[in-house]
Design a protein around this motif. Structure first.
Motif, PDB file in Angstrom:
ATOM      1  N   GLY A  44      24.716 -31.195  37.969  1.00 43.87           N
ATOM      2  CA  GLY A  44      25.283 -31.996  36.899  1.00 43.87           C
ATOM      3  C   GLY A  44      25.251 -31.365  35.524  1.00 43.87           C
ATOM      4  N   GLY A  45      25.252 -30.049  35.460  1.00 45.18           N
ATOM      5  CA  GLY A  45      25.233 -29.380  34.162  1.00 45.18           C
ATOM      6  C   GLY A  45      23.850 -29.240  33.553  1.00 45.18           C
ATOM      7  N   PHE A  46      22.825 -29.647  34.287  1.00 45.06           N
ATOM      8  CA  PHE A  46      21.444 -29.489  33.819  1.00 45.06           C
ATOM      9  C   PHE A  46      20.931 -28.104  34.215  1.00 45.06           C
ATOM     10  CE2 PHE A  46      21.796 -33.926  33.263  1.00 45.06           C
ATOM     11  CZ  PHE A  46      20.712 -34.386  32.529  1.00 45.06           C
ATOM     12  N   HIS A  70      18.183 -27.804  29.514  1.00 45.82           N
ATOM     13  CA  HIS A  70      19.373 -27.594  28.708  1.00 45.82           C
ATOM     14  C   HIS A  70      20.499 -28.298  29.449  1.00 45.82           C
ATOM     15  CE1 HIS A  70      22.506 -25.450  26.382  1.00 45.82           C
ATOM     16  NE2 HIS A  70      23.158 -25.427  27.545  1.00 45.82           N
ATOM     17  N   VAL A  71      21.175 -29.235  28.761  1.00 44.78           N
ATOM     18  CA  VAL A  71      22.255 -29.995  29.390  1.00 44.78           C
ATOM     19  C   VAL A  71      23.569 -29.549  28.757  1.00 44.78           C
ATOM     20  CG1 VAL A  71      23.070 -32.279  30.062  1.00 44.78           C
ATOM     21  CG2 VAL A  71      20.632 -31.911  29.623  1.00 44.78           C
ATOM     22  N   VAL A  72      24.369 -28.855  29.523  1.00 47.00           N
ATOM     23  CA  VAL A  72      25.584 -28.235  28.995  1.00 47.00           C
ATOM     24  C   VAL A  72      26.484 -29.260  28.319  1.00 47.00           C
ATOM     25  CG1 VAL A  72      27.673 -26.961  29.593  1.00 47.00           C
ATOM     26  CG2 VAL A  72      25.504 -26.387  30.704  1.00 47.00           C
ATOM     27  N   THR A  96      17.690 -28.868  25.220  1.00 49.98           N
ATOM     28  CA  THR A  96      18.020 -30.261  24.927  1.00 49.98           C
ATOM     29  C   THR A  96      16.728 -31.057  24.769  1.00 49.98           C
ATOM     30  OG1 THR A  96      20.044 -30.030  26.241  1.00 49.98           O
ATOM     31  CG2 THR A  96      19.316 -32.276  25.728  1.00 49.98           C
ATOM     32  N   TYR A  97      15.750 -30.727  25.596  1.00 47.42           N
ATOM     33  CA  TYR A  97      14.423 -31.339  25.519  1.00 47.42           C
ATOM     34  C   TYR A  97      13.437 -30.384  26.164  1.00 47.42           C
ATOM     35  CZ  TYR A  97      10.549 -34.603  26.043  1.00 47.42           C
ATOM     36  OH  TYR A  97       9.319 -35.197  25.958  1.00 47.42           O
ATOM     37  N   LEU A 147      16.340 -38.548  31.123  1.00 49.30           N
ATOM     38  CA  LEU A 147      16.266 -37.794  29.874  1.00 49.30           C
ATOM     39  C   LEU A 147      16.365 -38.692  28.647  1.00 49.30           C
ATOM     40  CD1 LEU A 147      16.242 -35.035  28.400  1.00 49.30           C
ATOM     41  CD2 LEU A 147      18.745 -34.996  28.676  1.00 49.30           C
ATOM     42  N   LEU A 148      17.211 -39.704  28.707  1.00 51.27           N
ATOM     43  CA  LEU A 148      17.483 -40.535  27.532  1.00 51.27           C
ATOM     44  C   LEU A 148      16.233 -41.113  26.872  1.00 51.27           C
ATOM     45  CD1 LEU A 148      19.483 -41.892  25.622  1.00 51.27           C
ATOM     46  CD2 LEU A 148      19.779 -43.714  27.342  1.00 51.27           C
ATOM     47  N   PRO A 149      15.310 -41.733  27.604  1.00 55.95           N
ATOM     48  CA  PRO A 149      14.118 -42.273  26.916  1.00 55.95           C
ATOM     49  C   PRO A 149      13.261 -41.205  26.260  1.00 55.95           C
ATOM     50  CG  PRO A 149      13.920 -42.479  29.318  1.00 55.95           C
ATOM     51  CD  PRO A 149      15.328 -42.091  29.033  1.00 55.95           C
ATOM     52  N   LEU A 150      13.253 -39.999  26.807  1.00 61.29           N
ATOM     53  CA  LEU A 150      12.494 -38.910  26.194  1.00 61.29           C
ATOM     54  C   LEU A 150      13.123 -38.494  24.871  1.00 61.29           C
ATOM     55  CD1 LEU A 150      11.850 -36.722  29.378  1.00 61.29           C
ATOM     56  CD2 LEU A 150      10.286 -38.347  28.298  1.00 61.29           C
ATOM     57  N   LEU A 151      14.451 -38.447  24.843  1.00 64.95           N
ATOM     58  CA  LEU A 151      15.151 -38.124  23.601  1.00 64.95           C
ATOM     59  C   LEU A 151      14.931 -39.215  22.560  1.00 64.95           C
ATOM     60  CD1 LEU A 151      18.551 -36.835  25.054  1.00 64.95           C
ATOM     61  CD2 LEU A 151      16.685 -35.442  24.141  1.00 64.95           C
TER      62      LEU A 151
END
Length: 206
Positions: A44-46, A70-72, A96-97, A147-151
């Motif tokens: 998925g681009g990760f 890194h999420v493209v 990204t994180y 990933l979203l909650p970490l960001l």
């Protein structure tokens, strides 16, 4: 009896150390996308992101290993929209994180290289750490939902985290939630955020 004097280190020695580490990571299966850059493509681009922060002291070279994703799609999305004063271009080398590897393996010996270190052996230990612990961690956060909650936890740090939250929400199809987040964050951080927020909101309205 006198101890053997420790030979000083220099920038050339630091470069040798780093290249040996990247060589070892490549041999462990990581993809080398530049001379001093590797990652591990996932789904998925990760990508499993590898960050070797290095420091040079008189008698040693230290490496602080970081790991993350890194999420493209996320990185290309926000860097394409951001028109602010500090706008940056997309780079596969940006995380990204990421977190310090010490958070995952706090008892692992630090990576310090002197003129008497077996560089190949230590580089291999570093590569094994990434191919085992590091990759497992990256895979564990390798979806937008994880990933979203970490960001979100880091938005107050700025540093492109608000842009990544908005991008993540948008790419998840949660566009109205992304709009609300951007509008609210813009109110309190206009000078920082408007370079991204204005074109983002305009895009939503088109």
């Amino acid at each position: 009896m006198l101890k053997n004097p420790i030979e000083p280190c220099d920038a050339d020695f630091k470069k040798v150390v780093l290249l040996k580490c990247y060589d070892a990571l490549a041999l462990a299966g990581f993809t080398r996308f530049r001379k001093e850059g590797v990652d591990w493509p996932m789904e998925g681009g990760f990508h499993c992101w590898v960050g070797l922060n290095s420091g040079l002291e008189k008698e040693r070279v230290g490496i602080n290993p970081f790991v993350g994703v890194h999420v493209v799609q996320v990185e290309k999305f926000w860097t394409r929209l951001d028109l602010g004063r500090n706008a940056v271009k997309y780079s596969r080398g940006h995380a990204t994180y990421a977190i310090h590897m010490g958070e995952l393996v706090p008892h692992e010996p630090v990576f310090e290289f002197t003129r008497h270190t077996d560089i190949a052996a230590e580089a291999n230990r570093l590569a094994c750490l990434y191919s085992d612990i590091g990759l497992s961690y990256a895979l564990s956060i390798g979806t937008y939902e994880r990933l979203l909650p970490l960001l979100r936890e880091r938005v107050s740090m700025l540093g492109a985290y608000p842009e990544r939250v908005a991008s993540c929400l948008y790419l998840m199809g949660r566009k109205e939630e992304a709009r609300s987040f951007v509008e609210e964050f813009l109110q309190g951080h206009c000078a920082y955020f408007e370079g991204f927020a204005v074109p983002f909101l305009r895009m939503l309205d088109d």
